[in-house]
Design a protein around this motif. Structure first.
Motif, PDB file in Angstrom:
ATOM      1  N   ALA A 117       0.750  -1.406   0.019  1.00 30.02           N
ATOM      2  CA  ALA A 117       0.479   0.017  -0.387  1.00 30.02           C
ATOM      3  C   ALA A 117       0.373   0.948   0.092  1.00 30.02           C
ATOM      4  N   ARG A 118       1.942   1.188   0.865  1.00 35.38           N
ATOM      5  CA  ARG A 118       2.941   2.674   1.212  1.00 35.38           C
ATOM      6  C   ARG A 118       3.240   2.493  -0.578  1.00 35.38           C
ATOM      7  N   GLN A 119       3.721   1.538  -0.900  1.00 36.13           N
ATOM      8  CA  GLN A 119       4.542   1.672  -2.194  1.00 36.13           C
ATOM      9  C   GLN A 119       3.750   2.141  -3.130  1.00 36.13           C
ATOM     10  N   TRP A 120       2.489   2.235  -3.367  1.00 31.48           N
ATOM     11  CA  TRP A 120       1.450   2.391  -4.358  1.00 31.48           C
ATOM     12  C   TRP A 120       1.336   3.646  -4.344  1.00 31.48           C
ATOM     13  N   GLU A 121       1.826   4.249  -3.055  1.00 32.52           N
ATOM     14  CA  GLU A 121       0.818   5.480  -2.442  1.00 32.52           C
ATOM     15  C   GLU A 121       2.015   6.250  -3.893  1.00 32.52           C
ATOM     16  N   ALA A 122       2.962   5.857  -3.749  1.00 28.55           N
ATOM     17  CA  ALA A 122       4.438   6.287  -4.726  1.00 28.55           C
ATOM     18  C   ALA A 122       3.739   6.137  -6.192  1.00 28.55           C
ATOM     19  N   LEU A 123       2.812   5.956  -6.891  1.00 30.59           N
ATOM     20  CA  LEU A 123       2.772   6.106  -8.254  1.00 30.59           C
ATOM     21  C   LEU A 123       2.224   6.938  -8.991  1.00 30.59           C
ATOM     22  N   THR A 129      -3.760   5.329  -0.515  1.00 31.81           N
ATOM     23  CA  THR A 129      -4.594   3.717   0.183  1.00 31.81           C
ATOM     24  C   THR A 129      -5.474   3.723   0.737  1.00 31.81           C
ATOM     25  N   LYS A 130      -5.362   2.852   1.293  1.00 33.17           N
ATOM     26  CA  LYS A 130      -6.637   2.332   2.333  1.00 33.17           C
ATOM     27  C   LYS A 130      -6.039   0.397   2.346  1.00 33.17           C
ATOM     28  N   VAL A 131      -5.592   0.544   3.671  1.00 27.88           N
ATOM     29  CA  VAL A 131      -5.507  -1.183   3.812  1.00 27.88           C
ATOM     30  C   VAL A 131      -6.394  -1.508   4.715  1.00 27.88           C
ATOM     31  N   ILE A 132      -7.570  -3.166   4.372  1.00 28.71           N
ATOM     32  CA  ILE A 132      -8.262  -3.200   4.504  1.00 28.71           C
ATOM     33  C   ILE A 132      -7.976  -4.809   4.721  1.00 28.71           C
ATOM     34  N   THR A 133      -7.230  -5.290   5.970  1.00 28.67           N
ATOM     35  CA  THR A 133      -7.192  -6.526   6.699  1.00 28.67           C
ATOM     36  C   THR A 133      -7.748  -8.123   6.323  1.00 28.67           C
ATOM     37  N   ARG A 134      -7.150  -8.597   7.073  1.00 31.50           N
ATOM     38  CA  ARG A 134      -8.883  -9.447   6.533  1.00 31.50           C
ATOM     39  C   ARG A 134      -9.498  -9.718   7.463  1.00 31.50           C
ATOM     40  N   GLU A 135      -8.381  -9.438   8.756  1.00 30.75           N
ATOM     41  CA  GLU A 135     -10.257  -9.804  10.140  1.00 30.75           C
ATOM     42  C   GLU A 135     -10.471  -8.203   9.504  1.00 30.75           C
ATOM     43  N   GLN A 136      -9.835  -7.265   9.278  1.00 30.21           N
ATOM     44  CA  GLN A 136     -11.447  -5.657   9.149  1.00 30.21           C
ATOM     45  C   GLN A 136     -12.705  -6.379   8.268  1.00 30.21           C
ATOM     46  N   ALA A 137     -11.219  -6.485   7.233  1.00 26.67           N
ATOM     47  CA  ALA A 137     -12.411  -6.681   6.085  1.00 26.67           C
ATOM     48  C   ALA A 137     -13.826  -8.215   6.749  1.00 26.67           C
ATOM     49  N   LEU A 138     -13.482  -9.110   7.792  1.00 25.79           N
ATOM     50  CA  LEU A 138     -14.198 -10.078   8.351  1.00 25.79           C
ATOM     51  C   LEU A 138     -15.301  -9.287   9.090  1.00 25.79           C
ATOM     52  N   ALA A 139     -14.915  -8.735   9.900  1.00 26.48           N
ATOM     53  CA  ALA A 139     -15.595  -7.937  10.773  1.00 26.48           C
ATOM     54  C   ALA A 139     -17.270  -7.054  10.140  1.00 26.48           C
ATOM     55  N   GLU A 140     -16.307  -5.954   9.574  1.00 29.63           N
ATOM     56  CA  GLU A 140     -16.860  -5.057   8.628  1.00 29.63           C
ATOM     57  C   GLU A 140     -18.123  -6.245   7.791  1.00 29.63           C
ATOM     58  N   PHE A 141     -18.122  -7.007   7.041  1.00 32.80           N
ATOM     59  CA  PHE A 141     -18.433  -8.106   6.705  1.00 32.80           C
ATOM     60  C   PHE A 141     -19.806  -8.976   7.579  1.00 32.80           C
ATOM     61  N   GLN A 142     -19.241  -8.740   8.631  1.00 33.47           N
ATOM     62  CA  GLN A 142     -20.085  -9.631   9.708  1.00 33.47           C
ATOM     63  C   GLN A 142     -20.798  -8.689  10.498  1.00 33.47           C
ATOM     64  N   ALA A 143     -20.496  -7.344  10.129  1.00 31.02           N
ATOM     65  CA  ALA A 143     -21.731  -6.483  10.770  1.00 31.02           C
ATOM     66  C   ALA A 143     -23.026  -6.055   9.543  1.00 31.02           C
ATOM     67  N   LEU A 144     -22.001  -5.834   8.043  1.00 30.34           N
ATOM     68  CA  LEU A 144     -23.222  -5.209   7.507  1.00 30.34           C
ATOM     69  C   LEU A 144     -24.182  -6.331   6.372  1.00 30.34           C
ATOM     70  N   SER A 145     -23.636  -7.291   6.784  1.00 28.87           N
ATOM     71  CA  SER A 145     -24.379  -8.669   5.981  1.00 28.87           C
ATOM     72  C   SER A 145     -25.616  -9.291   6.397  1.00 28.87           C
ATOM     73  N   GLY A 146     -24.931  -9.296   7.899  1.00 26.79           N
ATOM     74  CA  GLY A 146     -26.483 -10.783   8.067  1.00 26.79           C
ATOM     75  C   GLY A 146     -25.620 -12.125   8.094  1.00 26.79           C
ATOM     76  N   LEU A 182      -1.877  -1.752 -12.292  1.00 22.58           N
ATOM     77  CA  LEU A 182      -2.007  -2.797 -10.389  1.00 22.58           C
ATOM     78  C   LEU A 182      -2.263  -4.362 -10.433  1.00 22.58           C
ATOM     79  N   ALA A 183      -2.976  -4.831 -11.476  1.00 26.86           N
ATOM     80  CA  ALA A 183      -3.311  -6.671 -11.457  1.00 26.86           C
ATOM     81  C   ALA A 183      -1.365  -7.116 -12.248  1.00 26.86           C
ATOM     82  N   ALA A 184      -0.907  -6.271 -12.604  1.00 29.43           N
ATOM     83  CA  ALA A 184       0.510  -7.636 -12.722  1.00 29.43           C
ATOM     84  C   ALA A 184       1.626  -7.099 -12.038  1.00 29.43           C
TER      85      ALA A 184
END
Lengths: 340, 233
Positions: A117-123, A129-146, A182-184
């Motif tokens: 994320a830090r490297q890409w900010e220089a591009l 950029t914003k980092v969403i870790t797997r744990e954060q993603a899980l927490a958010e998903f649990q909260a929002l998706s039901g 980014l895909a590469a």
């Protein structure tokens, strides 16, 4: 200054007395002074308007019909235009949210994720950029998706690490380039351009605009034709009067004027009724639409017609009526000539 | 006032309505125009009113050649001409007053002036007390007088009448003729197209007789048979 004023006042009445035009002696009996003719011209305009309204009122049933046809024809594009305006207002804020969701492969560690994320900010073209870790993603998903319970039943966290990339441009080519670059990158699984659906929506809105323009054009033509037909019948029913007016020296303008006013009045009245129809329809739809907008978490609510449109629509419609009357008069008045 | 100079009119269907007709109508003269139907009376009136244009020759009104007039001059020409019709051409959707006022409204008179002039014209034809009525409530003779009031309200220098007594009995015809003679006396050129021979015979005015588009007689009705034609045709 004061002296000037004192000097100026007494001159005025004297001058106007001296310059008062004298009518030429032995003027022809049929001639009238310019002042009289201007006053009479104004009077005739007023009389024409009054006469137009009077006749519209006399044939109330058919006039109402004509006005309603005009109103319905105009309320359709006008109403759609208001809805489209609303759609545009709602989506206006969404452009700024354009971002790319870069999903990394599952094996990328959190520290590696932050490095990337830090490297890409220089591009180029990347604002932040914003980092969403797997744990954060899980927490958010649990909260929002039901689906929280379902996720808990899974042995592993199925969500990949995510870096949200905010570009500094919404230019489609730049975004596409960025997406490819980014895909590469190593460790990148999937890049999703979240701006795509906004662009699709915009394309749809533009298509809607075109459709409304075409519809407006077609229905404006319909309004003109309705007025042409109404005025044509009016001319036919006033044939005797037109003949007499022509015999006693009425100009084409004099003959034309009441019909032009009638055409304008029909158009204007039709436009007013169209405004009422559109406002009523918006009021009717307002409740459900606002509810829908709340469901989409929009802070917008349905806005009705702009106050300027309240007068612009009747004026526009009046001008269409005038045009229709002009066409009808131009086409049919020449056919009526005195004969004996 | 009016001058016809070798005027011919051929209609698009090839019919010659008038052939080389020449005459002059001075101001202050009453003139009868007669001839069988189809002899060209109506065409002659139409040329003066510029409802038709001559194929050849020229028509002059007040010294102005009508051939030089464009369509936009026509209304101004017609304001100089009072026209009385056999069928009155009155409008039944308005009062007698409004019927008579029409030429003044068109010519752009002030409202106050219109009131004065309309009442003067109605007074002249003896209908001052009927100004508020609808002309449909009037008798044939009264309707014709409203038509005359409308024709003269503008004080035109020229008065044309097309069969003005066509539907009237002799007593009413005489009233109408008296009015026309009054106008001629104050300087109006009056042209009355009629095939009412007895009417022509009763008055000794100048007579123009048309036959098949030609002017075959111009002068007094010396024979007293109302045709100006010694054979009485």
């Amino acid at each position: 200054m004061a002296a000037n004023k004192r000097n100026a006042t007494p001159i005025k009445p004297r001058r106007s007395k001296a310059e008062k035009p004298r009518r030429a002696a032995g003027a022809h009996s049929a001639s009238t002074s310019l002042k009289d003719r201007l006053a009479s011209w104004r009077e005739h305009h007023r009389d024409s308007l009054r006469d137009a309204l009077h006749r519209i009122n006399l044939s109330r049933a058919s006039s109402t019909m004509t006005i309603l046809v005009i109103a319905i024809a105009l309320s359709l594009p006008a109403g759609l235009a208001v809805l489209l305006d609303n759609a545009r207002a709602i989506t206006r804020g969404w452009d700024g949210n354009a971002h790319l969701s870069v999903f990394l492969t599952m094996d990328v560690e959190e520290s590696r994720q932050r490095d990337l994320a830090r490297q890409w900010e220089a591009l180029d073209h990347i604002q932040r950029t914003k980092v969403i870790t797997r744990e954060q993603a899980l927490a958010e998903f649990q909260a929002l998706s039901g689906f929280g319970d379902v996720l808990e039943a899974l042995p592993d966290n199925p969500l990949p690490p995510l870096i949200v990339v905010f570009p500094d441009s919404t230019d489609p080519v730049t975004l596409r380039d960025l997406e490819n670059r980014l895909a590469a990158e190593p460790g990148v699984d999937l890049v999703q351009l979240d701006v795509e659906w906004v662009r699709r929506l915009h394309a749809l809105i533009e298509l809607g605009e075109r459709l409304i323009s075409a519809l407006t054009l077609a229905l404006a033509a319909a309004v003109v034709l309705v007025v042409v037909n109404t005025i044509r019948l009016g001319i036919e029913s006033r044939r005797d009067e037109i003949v007499v007016v022509k015999i006693v020296g009425g100009t084409d303008g004099f003959v034309r004027r009441p019909f032009l006013y009638t055409g304008f009045c029909f158009g204007f009245a039709g436009g007013l009724v169209a405004v009422i129809l559109v406002q009523t329809a918006l009021w009717w739809l307002g409740g459900p639409i606002d509810e829908l907008l709340t469901l989409y978490k929009s802070e917008q609510s349905l806005t009705s017609m702009a106050s300027s449109s309240l007068i612009i629509l009747p004026m526009f419609s009046g001008i269409l009526g005038l045009l229709g009357a002009w066409l009808a008069v131009g086409r049919h008045l020449g056919d009526i000539e005195p004969n004996f | 006032m009016i001058q016809f100079d070798r005027v011919s009119k051929r209609y698009p269907n090839g019919k010659d309505a008038l052939s080389k007709v020449s005459f002059t109508l001075p101001a202050g003269q009453l003139t009868f125009l007669t001839g069988h139907s189809g002899a060209g009376k109506s065409t002659l009136l139409k040329l003066i009113m510029m409802i038709e244009r001559p194929s050849q020759g020229q028509v002059l009104v007040e010294g102005q050649n009508l051939n030089g007039f464009g369509n936009r001059h026509i209304p101004l020409l017609r304001r100089k001409i009072g026209m009385v019709h056999q069928n009155h051409q009155l409008l039944f959707d308005r009062s007698v007053f409004d019927n008579v006022a029409l030429p003044l409204i068109i010519a752009g008179y002030s409202r106050a002036d219109i009131g004065k002039r309309v009442r003067a014209a109605l007074d002249k034809v003896g209908l001052l007390d009927k100004e508020k009525l609808n002309p449909i409530m009037l008798s044939g003779g009264e309707q014709q007088r409203v038509g005359i009031a409308r024709a003269v309200v503008n004080k035109p220098p020229l008065l044309l009448a097309d069969e003005p007594t066509g539907n009237l009995d002799p007593a009413l015809s005489e009233e109408i003729m008296d009015l026309f003679q009054d106008f001629a006396r104050v300087g109006v050129a009056v042209l009355i197209a009629t095939h009412d021979l007895s009417l022509i015979a009763r008055y000794n005015h100048r007579l123009l007789t048309l036959r098949e588009g030609r002017l075959i007689h111009d002068g007094d009705d010396r024979d007293g048979n109302g045709t100006g034609d010694p054979h009485g045709r």
